[in-house]
Design a protein around this motif. Structure first.
Motif, PDB file in Angstrom:
ATOM      1  N   ARG A 111      -8.547  -1.137 -11.831  1.00  0.00           N
ATOM      2  CA  ARG A 111      -7.669  -0.286 -11.027  1.00  0.00           C
ATOM      3  C   ARG A 111      -6.328  -0.096 -11.723  1.00  0.00           C
ATOM      4  O   ARG A 111      -5.783   0.995 -11.745  1.00  0.00           O
ATOM      5  N   ALA A 112      -5.775  -1.164 -12.291  1.00  0.00           N
ATOM      6  CA  ALA A 112      -4.488  -1.073 -12.982  1.00  0.00           C
ATOM      7  C   ALA A 112      -4.577  -0.078 -14.144  1.00  0.00           C
ATOM      8  O   ALA A 112      -3.628   0.661 -14.405  1.00  0.00           O
ATOM      9  N   GLU A 113      -5.728  -0.055 -14.802  1.00  0.00           N
ATOM     10  CA  GLU A 113      -5.913   0.881 -15.904  1.00  0.00           C
ATOM     11  C   GLU A 113      -5.888   2.314 -15.397  1.00  0.00           C
ATOM     12  O   GLU A 113      -5.266   3.189 -16.003  1.00  0.00           O
ATOM     13  N   THR A 114      -6.539   2.584 -14.262  1.00  0.00           N
ATOM     14  CA  THR A 114      -6.525   3.945 -13.711  1.00  0.00           C
ATOM     15  C   THR A 114      -5.117   4.338 -13.265  1.00  0.00           C
ATOM     16  O   THR A 114      -4.767   5.518 -13.288  1.00  0.00           O
ATOM     17  N   LEU A 115      -4.317   3.368 -12.859  1.00  0.00           N
ATOM     18  CA  LEU A 115      -2.929   3.636 -12.453  1.00  0.00           C
ATOM     19  C   LEU A 115      -1.994   3.729 -13.660  1.00  0.00           C
ATOM     20  O   LEU A 115      -0.817   4.029 -13.504  1.00  0.00           O
ATOM     21  N   GLN A 116      -2.507   3.427 -14.839  1.00  0.00           N
ATOM     22  CA  GLN A 116      -1.715   3.389 -16.082  1.00  0.00           C
ATOM     23  C   GLN A 116      -0.514   2.453 -15.921  1.00  0.00           C
ATOM     24  O   GLN A 116       0.617   2.780 -16.272  1.00  0.00           O
ATOM     25  N   ALA A 117      -0.791   1.281 -15.369  1.00  0.00           N
ATOM     26  CA  ALA A 117       0.244   0.269 -15.140  1.00  0.00           C
ATOM     27  C   ALA A 117       0.860  -0.181 -16.457  1.00  0.00           C
ATOM     28  O   ALA A 117       0.152  -0.585 -17.371  1.00  0.00           O
ATOM     29  N   ASP A 118       2.187  -0.076 -16.546  1.00  0.00           N
ATOM     30  CA  ASP A 118       2.888  -0.501 -17.756  1.00  0.00           C
ATOM     31  C   ASP A 118       4.330  -0.838 -17.408  1.00  0.00           C
ATOM     32  O   ASP A 118       5.103   0.076 -17.131  1.00  0.00           O
ATOM     33  N   ALA A 170       6.126   2.838 -13.321  1.00  0.00           N
ATOM     34  CA  ALA A 170       4.758   2.576 -13.788  1.00  0.00           C
ATOM     35  C   ALA A 170       4.433   1.089 -13.792  1.00  0.00           C
ATOM     36  O   ALA A 170       3.324   0.705 -14.141  1.00  0.00           O
ATOM     37  N   SER A 171       5.395   0.244 -13.410  1.00  0.00           N
ATOM     38  CA  SER A 171       5.175  -1.206 -13.487  1.00  0.00           C
ATOM     39  C   SER A 171       4.524  -1.732 -12.211  1.00  0.00           C
ATOM     40  O   SER A 171       4.825  -1.281 -11.110  1.00  0.00           O
ATOM     41  N   THR A 227      -8.968 -12.129  -2.243  1.00  0.00           N
ATOM     42  CA  THR A 227      -8.149 -10.927  -2.220  1.00  0.00           C
ATOM     43  C   THR A 227      -7.157 -10.958  -3.375  1.00  0.00           C
ATOM     44  O   THR A 227      -6.839 -12.027  -3.904  1.00  0.00           O
ATOM     45  N   CYS A 228      -6.709  -9.777  -3.767  1.00  0.00           N
ATOM     46  CA  CYS A 228      -5.722  -9.662  -4.841  1.00  0.00           C
ATOM     47  C   CYS A 228      -5.016  -8.321  -4.678  1.00  0.00           C
ATOM     48  O   CYS A 228      -5.616  -7.352  -4.216  1.00  0.00           O
ATOM     49  N   ALA A 229      -3.733  -8.274  -5.088  1.00  0.00           N
ATOM     50  CA  ALA A 229      -2.945  -7.057  -4.929  1.00  0.00           C
ATOM     51  C   ALA A 229      -2.293  -6.642  -6.238  1.00  0.00           C
ATOM     52  O   ALA A 229      -2.024  -7.466  -7.111  1.00  0.00           O
ATOM     53  N   LEU A 230      -2.031  -5.353  -6.320  1.00  0.00           N
ATOM     54  CA  LEU A 230      -1.173  -4.777  -7.346  1.00  0.00           C
ATOM     55  C   LEU A 230       0.020  -4.210  -6.588  1.00  0.00           C
ATOM     56  O   LEU A 230      -0.135  -3.270  -5.808  1.00  0.00           O
ATOM     57  N   GLN A 231       1.184  -4.793  -6.795  1.00  0.00           N
ATOM     58  CA  GLN A 231       2.390  -4.341  -6.105  1.00  0.00           C
ATOM     59  C   GLN A 231       3.217  -3.512  -7.075  1.00  0.00           C
ATOM     60  O   GLN A 231       3.592  -3.988  -8.157  1.00  0.00           O
ATOM     61  N   LYS A 232       3.507  -2.264  -6.702  1.00  0.00           N
ATOM     62  CA  LYS A 232       4.294  -1.380  -7.560  1.00  0.00           C
ATOM     63  C   LYS A 232       5.735  -1.865  -7.562  1.00  0.00           C
ATOM     64  O   LYS A 232       6.340  -2.050  -6.517  1.00  0.00           O
ATOM     65  N   THR A 233       6.289  -2.080  -8.766  1.00  0.00           N
ATOM     66  CA  THR A 233       7.642  -2.616  -8.882  1.00  0.00           C
ATOM     67  C   THR A 233       8.570  -1.701  -9.669  1.00  0.00           C
ATOM     68  O   THR A 233       9.727  -2.036  -9.888  1.00  0.00           O
ATOM     69  N   GLY A 234       8.066  -0.554 -10.098  1.00  0.00           N
ATOM     70  CA  GLY A 234       8.864   0.405 -10.851  1.00  0.00           C
ATOM     71  C   GLY A 234       8.048   1.668 -11.031  1.00  0.00           C
ATOM     72  O   GLY A 234       6.936   1.761 -10.508  1.00  0.00           O
ATOM     73  N   ILE A 248       0.816  -1.219   0.000  1.00  0.00           N
ATOM     74  CA  ILE A 248       0.000   0.000   0.000  1.00  0.00           C
ATOM     75  C   ILE A 248       0.853   1.274   0.000  1.00  0.00           C
ATOM     76  O   ILE A 248       0.705   2.129  -0.869  1.00  0.00           O
ATOM     77  N   ASP A 249       1.758   1.416   0.978  1.00  0.00           N
ATOM     78  CA  ASP A 249       2.532   2.653   1.104  1.00  0.00           C
ATOM     79  C   ASP A 249       3.376   2.978  -0.131  1.00  0.00           C
ATOM     80  O   ASP A 249       3.486   4.149  -0.500  1.00  0.00           O
ATOM     81  N   PRO A 250       3.978   1.993  -0.815  1.00  0.00           N
ATOM     82  CA  PRO A 250       4.750   2.309  -2.026  1.00  0.00           C
ATOM     83  C   PRO A 250       3.890   2.618  -3.264  1.00  0.00           C
ATOM     84  O   PRO A 250       4.434   2.832  -4.345  1.00  0.00           O
ATOM     85  N   GLY A 251       2.563   2.612  -3.122  1.00  0.00           N
ATOM     86  CA  GLY A 251       1.707   2.975  -4.248  1.00  0.00           C
ATOM     87  C   GLY A 251       0.905   1.833  -4.840  1.00  0.00           C
ATOM     88  O   GLY A 251       0.321   1.976  -5.912  1.00  0.00           O
TER      89      GLY A 251
END
Length: 162
Positions: A106-113, A77-78, A68-75, A49-52
């Motif tokens: 949610r990933a789309e709103t974050l522009q995950a790429d 925009a990744s 449950t499911c997570a999106l973990q920021k790894t870069g 959560i804290d890293p975005g």
């Protein structure tokens, strides 16, 4: 069973035990918990959560929080789609599909790429679901991120058909 539309909830600290328990249950049923699993499951706020990142939960009336499911920021925009689990008691209700669709929105709103995931070929039903919703097998993702988990032998990138 007919599909049951769950209510989707955002991460709150009081939901953290569900994140840990649901994921620990499914991981332990097929694999062994690795140190990287324990770190994320025990510290979801600081690790995701804290890293975005984002953690979503699926609740079904009469059953409570079942997935449950997570999106973990790894870069910059990744994001890695990670720690997606559904309780055994709720399997067959299409909870994973609803949860995955919510996470993809949610990933789309974050522009995950890129948006990617790492999994094991032992998880054939999940891989089928990922393929159905737009993920494609990707050797570059495997080379860049796959070494994090011993059990990982499948890497996929989200590439929806437009």
């Amino acid at each position: 069973m007919s599909p049951t539309r769950p209510t989707i909830h955002e991460f709150r600290d009081e939901l953290a035990p569900y994140f840990r328990d649901i994921n620990a249950q499914w991981i332990s049923s097929m694999f062994r918990l690795e140190d990287t699993d324990r770190e994320v499951l025990d510290h979801p706020r600081s690790r995701i959560i804290d890293p975005g990142g984002v953690i979503l939960f699926a609740e079904v009336e009469g059953l409570g929080i079942v997935g449950t499911c997570a999106l973990q920021k790894t870069g910059p925009a990744s994001y890695e789609l990670t720690k997606m689990g559904v309780l055994e008691s709720a399997r067959g209700l299409k909870i994973g599909e609803y949860l995955l669709a919510a996470v993809l929105e949610r990933a789309e709103t974050l522009q995950a790429d890129p948006l990617y995931l790492l999994t094991s070929s032992k998880c054939a039903p999940a891989i089928h679901l990922y393929e159905k919703l737009g993920f494609q097998h990707d050797a570059d993702i495997m080379a860049r991120y796959g070494a994090r988990y011993q059990r990982c032998d499948v890497a996929m990138r989200y590439a929806p058909q437009r």
